[in-house]
Design an enzyme around this catalytic site. Structure first.
Site, PDB file in Angstrom:
ATOM      1  N   HIS A 328       0.815  -1.220   0.000  1.00 24.95           N
ATOM      2  CA  HIS A 328       0.000   0.000   0.000  1.00 24.95           C
ATOM      3  C   HIS A 328       0.845   1.265   0.000  1.00 24.95           C
ATOM      4  O   HIS A 328       0.366   2.313  -0.433  1.00 24.95           O
ATOM      5  CB  HIS A 328      -0.958   0.003   1.190  1.00 24.95           C
ATOM      6  CG  HIS A 328      -2.204  -0.774   0.933  1.00 24.95           C
ATOM      7  ND1 HIS A 328      -2.285  -2.123   1.132  1.00 24.95           N
ATOM      8  CD2 HIS A 328      -3.422  -0.395   0.466  1.00 24.95           C
ATOM      9  CE1 HIS A 328      -3.493  -2.554   0.810  1.00 24.95           C
ATOM     10  NE2 HIS A 328      -4.203  -1.523   0.395  1.00 24.95           N
ATOM     11  N   GLY A 329       2.049   1.213   0.507  1.00 23.40           N
ATOM     12  CA  GLY A 329       2.839   2.437   0.461  1.00 23.40           C
ATOM     13  C   GLY A 329       4.121   2.346   1.237  1.00 23.40           C
ATOM     14  O   GLY A 329       4.312   1.445   2.059  1.00 23.40           O
TER      15      GLY A 329
END
Lengths: 467, 341
Positions: A328-329
């Site tokens: 996700h990041g």
């Protein structure tokens, strides 16, 4: 190209007309492929070139696996290295570039070059998983590699899905790409409610609730009460935003005769963390389950480490959700968010509450829902927080309320959450009790009016475009 | 199929109702001019300042100028009276209006107007003209701002949008309708607790406007907004110059015998190095030639090595020590080019 731009509407109409005019699959697929590359490279053409190169590579590596099974490991290693290398490079470079520049400067060289921010190509995380899924299935002998480069390239780049999924499995999309498709009016009648609801969720709900959630999460030191209200607002925003995108994506795909996967199934009604991940971003959850969770579980069972059962039960979800957080990041809050869900899943399983658990008493059901919903909101607070230090500072150092003003603003945020979630509740009721009736048509007509009213000059990007 | 036709019938009914109700509800006549509608009153804030302070030099700019140039120090160093007309978040549309509706109609005209800008701001007429910025513009706009409307708004709208704004009440009045919804949601619950509108607005101000922002979030907001200035279309000087306020600004100063100097302020290089830096360079070269052709003095500090990264507090704004340094640098540059008395 944004789904809500005039250029996209023109693009869609032209592609749609040309695609159905030619009628033959031999022409339809190249048209759709060209359109997908045009869509993807509209702002930055080099991204389309990168997509094309990586697609060709995996296509030929998959063919190589079929032609020479003894070299499967080599070809898979190549594919994994290149796909994950590119993904990691783009995704995590900005995380380390300050340190890199400092290091180069400390060597007496000019490190400014390393401070250049690298933008993550939209959709890279999504199409990388699509390609990896294909490669793994081919290497396991679960899928025969396609011999048509156009079909494979279309599977990877299909424009309704390239920016933010759904992460369609090759077994579902490729046969549809390979099949003959003829126009049916049902495509349109199935597509328009999805597209309309997608725009409604994005423009009317997500973009409006975003205002208060962004403002609260931009504060340097909000009170705990404001943080809770901000997290609640974000809980609604991310659902409306991402499920709105998925609805549009499915609707556009349907216009071209494709049935694509649902990504959401009332995720906020979940009673357990496993249940939540079976309902939230379903295609990603399935991907992680099949390619990470199960292999880790199998490896642990076969290993000679003789781990105690609780570890065998806990390691796969924690490791899988850790990877999900990384996907996700690049930020410790994403990692923490992933591990948080991994631990939650493990704890629920260790106390004997499985994903399909349904308490008999309505009170227990209500309590289980409340507990799980609280966990979900806490998770989104971690996810949205500017940093873990920011979150820690609020939780340990800030009061519940700074002043009366906090209470008023928090209540405004709460009333916004209630007001903007009402349409979703109504839709839920209509789907259950009055599907395809006059009331549903009236709902769509009101939704259209509200879309026009809330249509803005700016159309902020979908949250999941950045992953 | 039946549900789609039912939907169409109901939608037509709602649109027809809106057609009949909205013009009366908001007192709007159709067809109406597309774009925002400004009121007639023009704030005379800067006219008063000009007549009172009688400055030789007027500085125009946004917060980067406010935190980058010290007018008192500049006055001291140049020996001229300097007034600073900064407005937070302002851009070329605002500077054009201040020049047109305040500076040139004041009894006292300054000898020199200095516009402090960054990179492509002078040829980005649609930059910072919506939301709160629209309210700022409205304060200094008359109800007949043809150039402003065209350059800041209409040129950036497509044909369908313009038609919808002119002829479809539901679309045209969407700002008013949104405000109604927002008011209802914002004030209802606090009112139950005895907090009226003023109390609610004060609470919003206390929590958001006067509070500190988280540095990372502030930086991210600045970057998001500033990125518009570096899009390929904004970096094409020749494509944008005629559609910008720059020709009008030059003409207004020329007609009123005011010397125009434009000053390019450096953004913090460390955080804003861009992959498209050559395009910025080409843009500045083109801007420089254009200004020279039109007799405008251009002082370019966009890559000045004296403004080191540690003089900045974020990607745009200078710290107090940076402000002093840049004011000294600017004074040095101005001393050679300022119009003689």
């Amino acid at each position: 190209m944004s789904f809500a731009s005039l250029s996209f509407i023109i693009f869609l109409v032209c592609t749609f007309a040309l695609y159905w005019l030619v009628k033959k699959r031999e022409w339809q697929n190249p048209i759709l492929l060209a359109a997908s590359y045009l869509f993807y490279g509209w702002v930055t053409p080099s991204l389309a070139v990168m997509l094309g190169a990586s697609t060709m590579l995996d296509f030929f590596l998959a063919r190589g696996i079929q032609a020479s099974p003894v070299r499967t490991r080599l070809f898979m290693a190549l594919s994994l290295t290149l796909n994950l290398g590119v993904l990691a490079g783009f995704k995590y470079y900005n995380f380390f570039n300050d340190e890199l520049a400092n290091f180069v400067t400390s060597l007496g060289m000019n490190g400014d070059f390393f401070l250049t921010r690298v933008l993550l190509p939209a959709g890279l995380s999504f199409y990388t998983l699509k390609k990896l899924g294909y490669m793994i299935d081919v290497s396991r002998g679960m899928l025969k590699p396609t011999h048509a480069l156009v079909d494979f390239a279309l599977y990877v780049s299909f424009f309704p899905q390239i920016i933010a999924g759904p992460i369609e499995r090759p077994q579902k999309l490729l046969p549809q790409i390979e099949a003959q498709r003829a126009w049916k009016a049902d495509f349109f009648y199935g597509a328009w409610p999805l597209i309309l609801m997608g725009f409604f969720k994005k423009i009317v709900i997500a973009d409006n609730i975003k205002i208060i959630s962004d403002q609260i999460f931009s504060l340097d030191e909000p009170s705990i009460f404001l943080l809770i209200m901000g997290a609640l607002a974000f809980t609604l925003q991310i659902l409306a935003d991402f499920s709105g995108y998925t609805d549009m994506s499915r609707g556009f795909a349907m216009l071209f005769g494709f049935q694509t996967s649902e990504n959401f199934n009332l995720p906020y009604t979940s009673l357990t963390p496993t249940d939540f991940w079976n309902r939230w971003h379903i295609t990603l959850s399935n991907w992680l389950r099949d390619y990470i969770f199960f292999p880790i579980g199998r490896a642990l069972k076969r290993s000679r480490l003789n781990l105690p059962p609780w570890q065998v039960l806990s390691i796969p979800p924690i490791a899988t959700m850790f990877i999900s957080g990384l996907w996700h990041g690049a930020g410790w809050n994403f990692v923490m968010w992933g591990v948080y869900y991994g631990v939650l899943i493990s704890v629920y399983q260790l106390v004997g509450i499985r994903g399909d658990w349904k308490p008999k008493s309505p009170w227990a059901h209500g309590l289980a829902w409340f507990v799980m919903f609280t966990f979900i909101v806490i998770g989104w607070a971690m996810f949205r927080a500017p940093s873990l230090a920011w979150l820690g500072n609020i939780l340990f150092n800030e009061p519940f309320l700074h002043s009366q003003s906090d209470l008023i603003v928090g209540l405004i945020a709460f009333s916004m959450v209630i007001a903007y979630s009402i349409p979703l509740w109504i839709k839920l009721g209509l789907d259950k009790y009055a599907k395809d009736g006059w009331l549903t048509s009236a709902y769509y007509a009101f939704a259209t009016v509200l879309i026009i009213v809330f249509l803005n000059a700016t159309f902020p990007d979908f949250i999941y475009n950045q992953f | 199929m039946r549900s789609f036709f039912r939907y169409l019938i109901l939608l037509s009914a709602l649109v027809t109702i809106s057609w009949a109700a909205i013009p009366g509800w908001f007192n709007i006549r159709f067809p109406r001019q597309a774009g925002p509608h400004f009121n007639r009153e023009v704030r005379r804030k800067y006219i008063t300042t000009l007549n009172k302070e009688q400055p030789d030099i007027v500085l125009l700019g946004d917060s980067t100028m406010m935190e980058g140039v010290d007018p008192e120090l500049l006055s001291e160093l140049t020996g001229r009276q300097v007034s600073s007309f900064h407005s937070l978040g302002s851009a070329s549309a605002f500077w054009y209006l201040i020049l047109k509706n305040n500076i040139v109609i004041a009894d006292h005209h300054p000898q020199t107007v200095i516009i402090v800008f960054r990179d492509t701001m002078l040829t980005a007429p649609g930059f910072r003209v919506y939301g709160g910025f629209l309210d700022n513009l409205d304060e200094f706009a008359t109800d007949h701002e043809t150039v402003l409307l065209e350059k800041a708004y209409l040129n950036h709208m497509n044909w369908a949008e313009i038609q919808a704004e002119e002829h479809i009440p539901l679309y045209s009045a969407r700002e008013n309708l949104r405000e109604k919804v927002d008011t209802w949601i914002r004030y209802l619950v606090p009112a139950w607790l005895g907090c009226d509108r003023q109390c609610t607005d004060d609470a919003m101000f206390n929590v958001f406007t006067s509070a500190e922002l988280e540095p990372g979030q502030l930086q991210s907001r600045i970057t998001t907004v500033e990125e518009y200035l570096y899009t390929p279309s904004q970096l094409d000087f020749h494509q944008n110059v005629d559609q910008s306020f720059l020709p009008e600004i030059i003409q207004l100063t020329r007609e009123n015998n005011i010397q125009l100097i434009v000053v390019r302020l450096k953004p913090n290089t460390i955080r804003t190095i861009r992959l498209d830096a050559p395009a910025v360079g080409q843009y500045i070269t083109d801007l420089s030639s254009y200004l020279a052709e039109n007799g405008v003095v251009f002082l370019d500090y966009g890559r000045d090595p004296r403004l080191r990264s540690d003089y900045f507090r974020d990607s745009l704004h200078l710290k107090p020590e940076g402000k002093t340094l840049f004011t000294q640098i600017l004074a040095e540059g101005l001393n050679g080019v300022l119009k003689k008395d």
